[in-house]
Design a protein around this motif. Sequence first.
Motif, PDB file in Angstrom:
ATOM      1  N   GLN A   1       0.845  -1.224  -0.122  1.00 42.45           N
ATOM      2  CA  GLN A   1       0.011  -0.101   0.039  1.00 42.45           C
ATOM      3  C   GLN A   1       1.072   1.027   0.132  1.00 42.45           C
ATOM      4  O   GLN A   1       0.519   2.333  -0.603  1.00 42.45           O
ATOM      5  N   ARG A   2       2.104   1.230   0.512  1.00 40.98           N
ATOM      6  CA  ARG A   2       2.880   2.276   0.699  1.00 40.98           C
ATOM      7  C   ARG A   2       3.428   2.516  -0.827  1.00 40.98           C
ATOM      8  O   ARG A   2       3.518   3.665  -1.377  1.00 40.98           O
ATOM      9  N   ALA A   3       3.464   1.630  -1.550  1.00 40.40           N
ATOM     10  CA  ALA A   3       4.071   1.351  -2.826  1.00 40.40           C
ATOM     11  C   ALA A   3       3.040   2.253  -3.632  1.00 40.40           C
ATOM     12  O   ALA A   3       3.296   3.078  -4.588  1.00 40.40           O
ATOM     13  N   LEU A   4       1.787   1.807  -3.579  1.00 44.98           N
ATOM     14  CA  LEU A   4       0.628   2.416  -4.237  1.00 44.98           C
ATOM     15  C   LEU A   4       0.633   3.782  -4.043  1.00 44.98           C
ATOM     16  O   LEU A   4       0.259   4.556  -5.030  1.00 44.98           O
ATOM     17  N   LEU A   5       0.688   4.193  -2.826  1.00 44.28           N
ATOM     18  CA  LEU A   5       0.578   5.664  -2.349  1.00 44.28           C
ATOM     19  C   LEU A   5       1.736   6.423  -3.065  1.00 44.28           C
ATOM     20  O   LEU A   5       1.467   7.432  -3.524  1.00 44.28           O
ATOM     21  N   ARG A   6       2.852   5.788  -2.814  1.00 42.72           N
ATOM     22  CA  ARG A   6       4.108   6.430  -3.296  1.00 42.72           C
ATOM     23  C   ARG A   6       3.835   6.865  -5.071  1.00 42.72           C
ATOM     24  O   ARG A   6       4.022   7.771  -5.618  1.00 42.72           O
ATOM     25  N   GLU A   7       3.369   5.622  -5.596  1.00 42.66           N
ATOM     26  CA  GLU A   7       3.186   6.022  -7.149  1.00 42.66           C
ATOM     27  C   GLU A   7       2.266   6.807  -7.355  1.00 42.66           C
ATOM     28  O   GLU A   7       2.445   7.746  -8.292  1.00 42.66           O
ATOM     29  N   ALA A   8       1.158   6.783  -6.602  1.00 45.66           N
ATOM     30  CA  ALA A   8       0.063   7.776  -6.944  1.00 45.66           C
ATOM     31  C   ALA A   8       0.653   9.267  -6.904  1.00 45.66           C
ATOM     32  O   ALA A   8       0.095  10.206  -7.373  1.00 45.66           O
ATOM     33  N   THR A   9       1.295   9.254  -5.354  1.00 50.56           N
ATOM     34  CA  THR A   9       1.916  10.710  -5.149  1.00 50.56           C
ATOM     35  C   THR A   9       2.849  11.301  -6.152  1.00 50.56           C
ATOM     36  O   THR A   9       2.743  12.364  -6.774  1.00 50.56           O
ATOM     37  N   VAL A  10       3.663  10.419  -6.806  1.00 50.20           N
ATOM     38  CA  VAL A  10       4.489  10.463  -8.010  1.00 50.20           C
ATOM     39  C   VAL A  10       3.764  10.898  -9.153  1.00 50.20           C
ATOM     40  O   VAL A  10       4.088  12.048  -9.922  1.00 50.20           O
ATOM     41  N   ALA A  11       2.671  10.486  -9.323  1.00 52.57           N
ATOM     42  CA  ALA A  11       2.095  10.843 -10.444  1.00 52.57           C
ATOM     43  C   ALA A  11       1.541  12.353 -10.257  1.00 52.57           C
ATOM     44  O   ALA A  11       1.437  12.943 -11.196  1.00 52.57           O
ATOM     45  N   VAL A  12       0.939  12.391  -9.017  1.00 57.97           N
ATOM     46  CA  VAL A  12       0.529  13.769  -9.012  1.00 57.97           C
ATOM     47  C   VAL A  12       1.676  15.145  -9.056  1.00 57.97           C
ATOM     48  O   VAL A  12       1.549  15.890  -9.531  1.00 57.97           O
ATOM     49  N   PHE A  13       2.814  14.450  -8.596  1.00 59.20           N
ATOM     50  CA  PHE A  13       3.800  15.279  -8.718  1.00 59.20           C
ATOM     51  C   PHE A  13       4.239  15.636 -10.172  1.00 59.20           C
ATOM     52  O   PHE A  13       4.435  16.750 -10.846  1.00 59.20           O
ATOM     53  N   LEU A  14       4.050  14.662 -11.098  1.00 63.08           N
ATOM     54  CA  LEU A  14       4.520  14.590 -12.282  1.00 63.08           C
ATOM     55  C   LEU A  14       3.461  15.634 -12.933  1.00 63.08           C
ATOM     56  O   LEU A  14       3.792  16.324 -13.853  1.00 63.08           O
ATOM     57  N   ALA A  15       2.286  15.585 -12.662  1.00 60.04           N
ATOM     58  CA  ALA A  15       1.318  16.318 -13.143  1.00 60.04           C
ATOM     59  C   ALA A  15       1.575  17.925 -12.721  1.00 60.04           C
ATOM     60  O   ALA A  15       1.542  18.883 -13.503  1.00 60.04           O
ATOM     61  N   ALA A  16       1.712  17.973 -11.507  1.00 57.18           N
ATOM     62  CA  ALA A  16       2.057  19.494 -10.966  1.00 57.18           C
ATOM     63  C   ALA A  16       3.348  20.083 -11.169  1.00 57.18           C
ATOM     64  O   ALA A  16       3.248  21.192 -11.606  1.00 57.18           O
ATOM     65  N   THR A  17       4.221  19.127 -11.543  1.00 59.81           N
ATOM     66  CA  THR A  17       5.621  19.650 -12.123  1.00 59.81           C
ATOM     67  C   THR A  17       5.743  19.836 -13.406  1.00 59.81           C
ATOM     68  O   THR A  17       6.802  20.109 -13.918  1.00 59.81           O
TER      69      THR A  17
ATOM     70  N   CYS B   1      13.444  15.709  -4.394  1.00 60.61           N
ATOM     71  CA  CYS B   1      13.206  16.652  -3.405  1.00 60.61           C
ATOM     72  C   CYS B   1      11.674  16.573  -3.278  1.00 60.61           C
ATOM     73  O   CYS B   1      10.932  16.674  -2.133  1.00 60.61           O
ATOM     74  N   LEU B   2      10.770  17.012  -4.368  1.00 61.19           N
ATOM     75  CA  LEU B   2       9.301  17.194  -4.023  1.00 61.19           C
ATOM     76  C   LEU B   2       8.681  15.638  -3.743  1.00 61.19           C
ATOM     77  O   LEU B   2       7.826  15.764  -2.925  1.00 61.19           O
ATOM     78  N   ALA B   3       9.129  14.888  -3.931  1.00 59.46           N
ATOM     79  CA  ALA B   3       8.662  13.421  -3.823  1.00 59.46           C
ATOM     80  C   ALA B   3       8.789  13.129  -2.217  1.00 59.46           C
ATOM     81  O   ALA B   3       7.901  12.878  -1.544  1.00 59.46           O
ATOM     82  N   VAL B   4       9.946  13.380  -1.629  1.00 62.98           N
ATOM     83  CA  VAL B   4      10.295  13.144  -0.315  1.00 62.98           C
ATOM     84  C   VAL B   4       9.611  14.264   0.732  1.00 62.98           C
ATOM     85  O   VAL B   4       8.867  13.975   1.648  1.00 62.98           O
ATOM     86  N   LEU B   5       9.477  15.443   0.295  1.00 66.65           N
ATOM     87  CA  LEU B   5       8.861  16.487   0.956  1.00 66.65           C
ATOM     88  C   LEU B   5       7.338  16.455   0.964  1.00 66.65           C
ATOM     89  O   LEU B   5       6.732  17.246   1.528  1.00 66.65           O
ATOM     90  N   SER B   6       6.923  15.696  -0.012  1.00 64.57           N
ATOM     91  CA  SER B   6       5.349  15.761  -0.161  1.00 64.57           C
ATOM     92  C   SER B   6       4.942  14.025   0.066  1.00 64.57           C
ATOM     93  O   SER B   6       3.753  13.859   0.028  1.00 64.57           O
ATOM     94  N   SER B   7       5.647  13.363   0.658  1.00 61.05           N
ATOM     95  CA  SER B   7       5.209  11.977   0.822  1.00 61.05           C
ATOM     96  C   SER B   7       4.609  11.868   2.171  1.00 61.05           C
ATOM     97  O   SER B   7       4.652  12.790   3.003  1.00 61.05           O
ATOM     98  N   LEU B   8       3.880  10.927   2.245  1.00 64.71           N
ATOM     99  CA  LEU B   8       2.810  10.717   3.521  1.00 64.71           C
ATOM    100  C   LEU B   8       3.763  10.789   4.749  1.00 64.71           C
ATOM    101  O   LEU B   8       3.331  11.235   5.938  1.00 64.71           O
ATOM    102  N   GLU B   9       4.902   9.901   4.636  1.00 68.64           N
ATOM    103  CA  GLU B   9       5.891   9.660   5.761  1.00 68.64           C
ATOM    104  C   GLU B   9       6.429  11.454   6.399  1.00 68.64           C
ATOM    105  O   GLU B   9       6.601  11.404   7.658  1.00 68.64           O
ATOM    106  N   PHE B  10       6.309  12.118   5.300  1.00 68.97           N
ATOM    107  CA  PHE B  10       6.867  13.652   5.706  1.00 68.97           C
ATOM    108  C   PHE B  10       5.730  14.512   6.164  1.00 68.97           C
ATOM    109  O   PHE B  10       5.955  15.191   7.317  1.00 68.97           O
ATOM    110  N   VAL B  11       4.690  14.293   5.538  1.00 70.65           N
ATOM    111  CA  VAL B  11       3.473  15.382   5.919  1.00 70.65           C
ATOM    112  C   VAL B  11       2.536  14.813   6.875  1.00 70.65           C
ATOM    113  O   VAL B  11       1.787  15.703   7.317  1.00 70.65           O
ATOM    114  N   SER B  12       2.571  13.511   7.334  1.00 68.33           N
ATOM    115  CA  SER B  12       1.492  13.116   8.263  1.00 68.33           C
ATOM    116  C   SER B  12       2.205  12.320   9.144  1.00 68.33           C
ATOM    117  O   SER B  12       3.334  11.820   9.141  1.00 68.33           O
ATOM    118  N   ARG B  13       1.389  12.103  10.307  1.00 70.54           N
ATOM    119  CA  ARG B  13       1.612  11.028  11.347  1.00 70.54           C
ATOM    120  C   ARG B  13       0.262  10.431  11.646  1.00 70.54           C
ATOM    121  O   ARG B  13      -0.787  11.035  11.781  1.00 70.54           O
TER     122      ARG B  13
END
Lengths: 260, 393
Positions: free
Chosen positions: A59-75, A248-260
Amino acid sequence: MAHPRDCREPPTRRADERTASEIPEGAVADASERERRSVARRVASDLLRVKRVRASPSQRALLREATVAVFLAATGLVATGLATTSCATNEDPRELTASKKRDGGPEGTTPNGAAAALPEGAFDYAAGVALLPFDVRLAKVARVAGLPIDDPALAQLRARRFELGDHDFSIGVRPDSSWSVSRIGAWVKALKPVCASPVMRHRYPSLPQNLDAFVLAAYGREATNDDRAAMTEAVSALDAESKHELVCLAVLSSLEFVSR
Amino acid sequence: MTGRRCAPPAALALAVSAAALVAQACGGVPEDRTNRRNTAPVDGAEADTTEGFAASDVRAYMRQLAPYFVSRELEPTELAKIDAARFAAIAPMLETWSKESGFPRAARRLIAQKLSVSGNRDGIDFDLPGNLAEHLVRSNLPLSELLTADYCVDASGSKRACDSGAPFQAGVLTTRAFMVSRASRFNLTRASTMLDAFACRSYPMPEAVEPRLSRSRLIPMFQVDDESGDAGLEKDTFGNGSACYSCHGQFGAHAQLFVRFDETGLYRADATGLQDPNGELGRATNGLFASHMLSADEARGDGSQMFGSKVRNLSEAAKVLATSPSFVSCQVTNLLEYALRLPRTTELAPEVLEEISASARKKGDPTFASLVVETFSHPRIVAAVANGLRGAP
């Protein structure tokens, strides 16, 4: 990406998960049975959500990929084609852990049509992943990047504080800890000056080569092989500049960074 | 302790974290580690439950807390200390955190969220409660001064006069921020928020905690309940049913403390507490709210009672509240909710709250820092959280 994943794959219940009804007797003291179960369900509802994000590698992998996809769109990097094997950019990553069937089947069923054995009320994702308070996230970004909190590189983050979940009760704006696609996009855009700042570049001259130091600062733990592999794969087709920015964007936008 | 093995498998995760907190018979210590000890007493002595914590458990635990208390992640030196000392590293690390510049902001965040106060509007500084909370932490003053401080604190951290104009002060309670954000008919929201945030109680409370006002002192609508016929009153089903007196017999006492504060948070010595005959139920004239009390003298007064003690005004009531047994344990509960995102409905083992409160009181009136240290270094808290976080990266 090297390991494309079917984002429509419904989450499976881990063998070691339990429903609220399986919580041991006596777990909740001094409550009627009904209240006890209700409390247990609510606790399970809230806490299993956190666990699902944190505990399951797939699930972490799924979230990571989804997040990366959003980064790609955003960047604007989506043109590189990296997103084509990731989840749809308009897909809320929170939903990747939801129980509903994602291929058109009725909610609460598995691809085989079997009822999903999930705790009652456990998948109300209204509260989903809970972001850290905005000022905490801002302070963390500043610290990792080596910038003072009032640095111009953080101006976009400060300016978009309400969009990013900050509160001002006096005008009726409550804290919003949801991590929606729009918020991810806004967060990523606001982070771009941080990732481009000279101080940040000086601290982490090359990413993902300096990933270990970056992860240690951002997550408060050592980087794992999974971290390195996932990040290296995700940016392998990019030029050095894009790699640096995306990591940089991926790490600072990852769930592990922004949430607890 | 019975030694019953009800500590959950690790996989139950945070759902069981909370359960571990409330499991009376078990220490909440994970059972899947062979080197972990049972919490059952051995020859009358409590076994040491802390030796079984793995470094990974403590790392995960402290990683959970760090952003909430110091707005950062763990440093390499802290990771090394955890690896070396495991559970024993927790309390000293929390002590160190409490001296960091980011720590006081945690208190601000907690009180701002608890009371829903922040920002500025219409000349009202909604940050005053947060300013006070942060000041108390920076100055290492007792947390009870949230309710007893006779001053307010500005954005720069300097003391200033409070803004309600009242001739008495009661910390955050007598700020316009609190009064405005919790203004409502009959002052019910002000009263219930005060009880919830600082005593973790709601209405109705046990009679032993807050004796009900006698029916004859209340306006008729609050006198009625199922038993009202016994008092010669007509039974009624007004409002939310037939048990008005059950709650409002206590609400009335606490709401009275706010009867002279208008909807803009200003103290009005000329308040009457009487229902506005042309206004909405529960409202008095001139932006004030109606009293529960029947007699005009009682309705306009500042005096009332708090937990059975007669008080002359909100300031005295706040002192009773701040020194009540429930204040410290409630702040422990608030800390757990804040840093662990525990739902309000989570029931916490009373003996754990009591142990933490007693430890915190040993050095005097607890401070925010001492409560944080005592709360988050309690073995059952650590075990409950570590259980749930196992598997985190």
